[in-house]
Design an enzyme around this catalytic site. Structure first.
Site, PDB file in Angstrom:
ATOM      1  N   GLY A 126       0.823  -1.203  -0.024  1.00 24.75           N
ATOM      2  CA  GLY A 126       0.115  -0.019  -0.021  1.00 24.75           C
ATOM      3  C   GLY A 126       0.792   1.276   0.057  1.00 24.75           C
ATOM      4  O   GLY A 126       2.073   1.145   0.397  1.00 24.75           O
ATOM      5  N   CYS A 127       0.287   2.532  -0.318  1.00 25.38           N
ATOM      6  CA  CYS A 127       0.940   3.602  -0.540  1.00 25.38           C
ATOM      7  C   CYS A 127       1.606   4.008   0.804  1.00 25.38           C
ATOM      8  O   CYS A 127       2.560   4.374   1.036  1.00 25.38           O
ATOM      9  CB  CYS A 127       0.362   4.557  -1.281  1.00 25.38           C
ATOM     10  SG  CYS A 127      -1.466   4.806  -0.463  1.00 25.38           S
ATOM     11  N   TYR A 128       0.530   4.235   1.827  1.00 23.66           N
ATOM     12  CA  TYR A 128       0.712   4.380   2.999  1.00 23.66           C
ATOM     13  C   TYR A 128       2.049   3.851   3.735  1.00 23.66           C
ATOM     14  O   TYR A 128       2.894   4.271   4.362  1.00 23.66           O
ATOM     15  CB  TYR A 128      -0.195   4.775   4.103  1.00 23.66           C
ATOM     16  CG  TYR A 128      -1.232   5.680   3.789  1.00 23.66           C
ATOM     17  CD1 TYR A 128      -0.763   7.308   4.008  1.00 23.66           C
ATOM     18  CD2 TYR A 128      -2.655   5.659   3.691  1.00 23.66           C
ATOM     19  CE1 TYR A 128      -1.662   8.430   3.930  1.00 23.66           C
ATOM     20  CE2 TYR A 128      -3.418   6.660   3.523  1.00 23.66           C
ATOM     21  CZ  TYR A 128      -3.116   7.845   3.664  1.00 23.66           C
ATOM     22  OH  TYR A 128      -3.687   9.138   3.347  1.00 23.66           O
TER      23      TYR A 128
END
Lengths: 346, 346, 346, 346
Positions: free
Chosen positions: A148-150
């Site tokens: 995921g990005c975060y």
């Protein structure tokens, strides 16, 4: 030339994959699929591609994908991804999955935060696609769960400190700020221009965001024991970028220089991590459009905390660029093949 | 009608003061001064004021100010402010000072972070102009030190928790995000459009920002003992607003409901604090142009931390609106006189 | 105190009406209606209004409106408006209608661009609510058709030149640039943040936009003969504002000074028109949140054209502020009652 | 590999040149010079380039440039450019000049709008670097005067109509909207974030902007007779992009289809012009970061005018991308070598 396809290519991560793959020197992008845009020309959905890429969206058919490609990027919503991926593997394809479905080692953890897992037998072989942590495993993987990005921005910020045992793991706290493209291309009042422009807010605070268990899985592994983190996402009026500011208490007696050393050592061979130290803090602008993760940090002597600032492009390093990097590793290419363009400024 | 003047009125806080005072029903704005714009018409410097306010900038002369006004807002840079303020008080004027010069009780603390203090004898009588904490003292003050923008947003976020002894003071950590107007109207590459637009960064992290001691002074007082906080400012591509996300460890055994109760009780008479609770987190957009401070919070059971989100307009509540509120109290007006306009949407 | 209501109050023009009316000194806003938000509290739909306005959205019932109000603002979509307005007039109410339904004198013209008109008998008495052209008629009107945002900015830009016969009417050409709030609060890919941010486009060019006949109706009347104009709308990444750049050929032998004189004379009593001349061209920023229309102009000697630049806030002067101004005139108040706040800067 | 250098590389066009040249497959960027940044590392001035380009800024010395490069991009302010360029040509270098100094055939015209020309003897051999008009001449040129950003967008919009004699040349009118990067990296209140954000304005209207004679030179040549155009520039709150909306009267009896045919024919071999026609008007967003010029148009039957909308990236097609394209032609490379990346979305 490696023949690749994208399943679920009509959203922003799909666009970013097409952008990167259409000029990748060792790849042919043969097929793009989309449920919502089936039958439409790619350049009708994204006029930016006019004269640049001539594909038409097909429906998502595993047999056709197997005919057209050797490796498939699945950029589908979670649940849909775990329906398709086993079909693709069975047909001998390699897969980089951009959903959450193959990021977890433990089906129970996935099911606590998402839903029933319909392909749990694949979790043990799926590799978490963060090259700085799993480069060797990715090289030989059939299936990569793209982070995921975060989590990408947060794990890269603290991994060296946990690996060197410099911080108290239970004190890790991540305050993240994301661009609006992270919310996708689906319509919502939350991403309506006038509701976002010139404003700022937090959302899903206090352990509600589904990226929390993903962050905790990787940090726990690095810490050598289970831990919980506080993770707070925010929405910022910009199109691309995540800045994560991560805090932790230094273990008693840790000299500030050891923090510098930990970063330098952990990332000494990392093509896409740039260490900015304490002098020139990173900005999302300076990584925009690239696969870089820029890291800056400072020890706050007065409070005994270390503060790490991490900047990525949420669509490139936080999704599609990292997926291409994983493909490069799986295919035996140079890690940065097709990812050498400079960041976009201004 | 109270006659008021603004010394140093050509920056953004000056403009905001003029905006608010020019329609205030109990005030006449008689004089505005500026070193850089002396001799220019106000509406040449700010065309928005054409046909709306007919003043011309004068130089800053205490005698003239004493003739024209009963109360003066000093919106000068720090150091310049403490040069002028004693002159004004000596002439019988009341003063709301928007610089940092009269925010500290302890000259030594000021001098550690700023420079030599040239009017230390006034610090004991100066009142810190945060109405929710010092309303009564402000009413009778001659001199009010108007709080900084970041401190306003952070102190209001944690005051109830410290006052009720619900958190471990040493664990307070404030991650703040500010609009660009907080950097003022002076030219700098940092605030050049193309260097800010679509980007995000942290700055002066790890105890470097001068608002740190101001935050610590007030939180220490509420905690009943000296404490240090971690404070991280960020720059966000928007014109107005500060969002502060403040974290602290709950004391063992604190039930989550007591957090709700603490906010409700502490702010039961607060005209300008709006409690959003856990359901509808505040956004800077919903307070833009107003004197409101909106507060939301959540207890993260998994980590034992409370997270408070605080939204203000940095120019209104974080500077000029709060200054007008302080003037209202000093003059015996209603606290919200001239501050009743709705926030600007969208 | 005049009791007023808003029918169809949940969009951006509705919000702007509430913002202005809730602090208007001679008005009580008694009722707001909405089909989509019926039953919800206003401050749930617009958290900005928390503690500021305590109304709940009702359904739109003419009897209830007649009980609660003396004047109603109808901020409904066209077609819905002409269904309700006759009901309201019949019950003795005055109406300011913000849709297109009562802006045309000629039902046939309306029907060519919109649809069948269901209340054509009201068109002859409806007054076009542009105070600079129809102030006296508005004072005695029962029904005012509030002008469109683009037409307001364009008509005010050329009216003096047509009135003084300085330009060739057939050469009028309007290039307009609008903020995104002009597209309303309804969801659409066109107003999705990432599709608008950092981009710019034209739309409905070449005589397709429905504001075209409205512009032509008024300019034809001023010219004394029917004329067509070229009108090109654009979408700009900002929340509020319209800038129209209007071009026309000067009649042979017209001295440039006569242009200045025409503006000065035509607007000598116009409270809300500010003449900037050639030196300080207007910007949408300097009128934001206000009812001002700022006008600048220049004669291009080389080409014989005059260029007029007109700046308004599309939600205030282009819709709700102008509607309040019309209400003021209809109720015998000062024209600028409730509209005296300074523009929002920055 | 062609060795190239950039003189005056520290501004935005310099950055864009470095971005494009540092990944160009047939070029080595050997030297960058800058007066203001001399001695600094490139990645100190632009942190985006860390680990990507390792050059240091030198002073601008013709001998050194001649040693290091075969072709030089001069991205200096006008006047400085014409000082350096003759020195470079004399040393056998080829030059693409991004200033205005070598765009004019007639020194007198240049001197009317700029200043005395110090190298007028070079004007006759300098080629105006718009490949769609001068491809063959560029191929053999020693010196190319790279077009201005506004002229590029406007000339490409009307060239086919003039070439086919479909419009009345004297009626051409160009309304252009530019991103803020067009104003460069120098500090100014005009480009201060809070003075630009959420606002819009026109500037230098009525024949004052220095791009006017450049536009007129090329359009006059296409028209076969001298003509003046009305050109109005605007400043839009975005980082990159120019949208020009160009109007002209169609000659009597011109069928609308002939407009389509003119564009199709004129640009049949144009690698970087994309024809959008009337259905899908161009947006600056869809060309961002690329060398494309997207064109849309419509005939307004009611007024007899044709409206052409032209979208470019002001830094790429409007400056540095076009300069690289010119270099490609001068060096015998493919026209799109190093310029094949897809536009940046979102």
């Amino acid at each position: 030339m490696l023949r690749v396809a994208i399943a679920g290519a009509s959203g922003y991560t799909g666009f970013e994959l097409i952008r990167l793959l259409s000029t990748h020197p060792r790849v042919v992008l043969s097929t793009v699929t989309s449920r919502t845009s089936e039958g439409q020309r790619l350049d009708e959905v994204y006029p930016a591609f006019r004269g640049h890429c001539h594909l038409t969206f097909h429906g998502t058919d595993p047999d056709r994908l197997a005919e057209d490609a050797e490796l498939v990027f699945t950029a589908l919503p979670h649940r849909a991804a775990m329906g398709l991926v086993p079909e693709l593997l069975q047909r001998g394809l390699k897969v980089v999955d951009l959903s959450a479905d193959f990021r977890f080692r433990d089906a129970a953890l996935y099911e606590m935060w998402y839903q029933e897992h319909t392909a749990p037998h694949l979790l043990s072989e799926a590799v978490y696609g963060l090259p700085e942590l799993y480069r060797d495993a990715i090289r030989t993987a059939r299936l990569v769960g793209n982070p995921g990005c975060y989590p990408t921005s947060i794990i890269l910020a603290v991994a060296p400190l946990l690996a060197q045992d410099l911080i108290v793991p239970e004190t890790i706290l991540a305050d993240s700020k994301s661009a609006v493209s992270g919310a996708g291309r689906g319509l919502s009042l939350t991403t309506h221009f006038c509701e976002v422009n010139d404003g700022l807010k937090a959302y899903k605070i206090g352990g509600e965001h589904r990226h929390t268990p993903e962050i905790e899985q990787e940090l726990s592994r690095l810490a050598g024991r289970p831990l919980n983190v506080t993770f707070t996402p925010h929405l910022v009026p910009m199109s691309r970028g995540i800045l994560s500011t991560v805090y932790a208490e230094l273990k008693a007696g840790t000299p500030p220089e050891s923090v510098d050393a930990a970063f330098a050592s952990f990332y000494r061979n990392a093509r896409f991590v740039r260490l900015c130290g304490s002098k020139a803090l990173p900005s999302t602008l300076q990584v925009r459009g690239s696969n870089y993760c820029d890291l800056g940090w400072k020890v706050d002597i007065r409070t005994g905390r270390v503060i790490v600032v991490s900047a990525i492009d949420n669509l490139t390093r936080g999704a599609s660029g990292q997926a291409v990097c994983n493909m490069n590793l799986m295919a035996g290419f140079e890690e940065d093949e097709g990812l050498r363009e400079a960041p976009w400024q201004p």
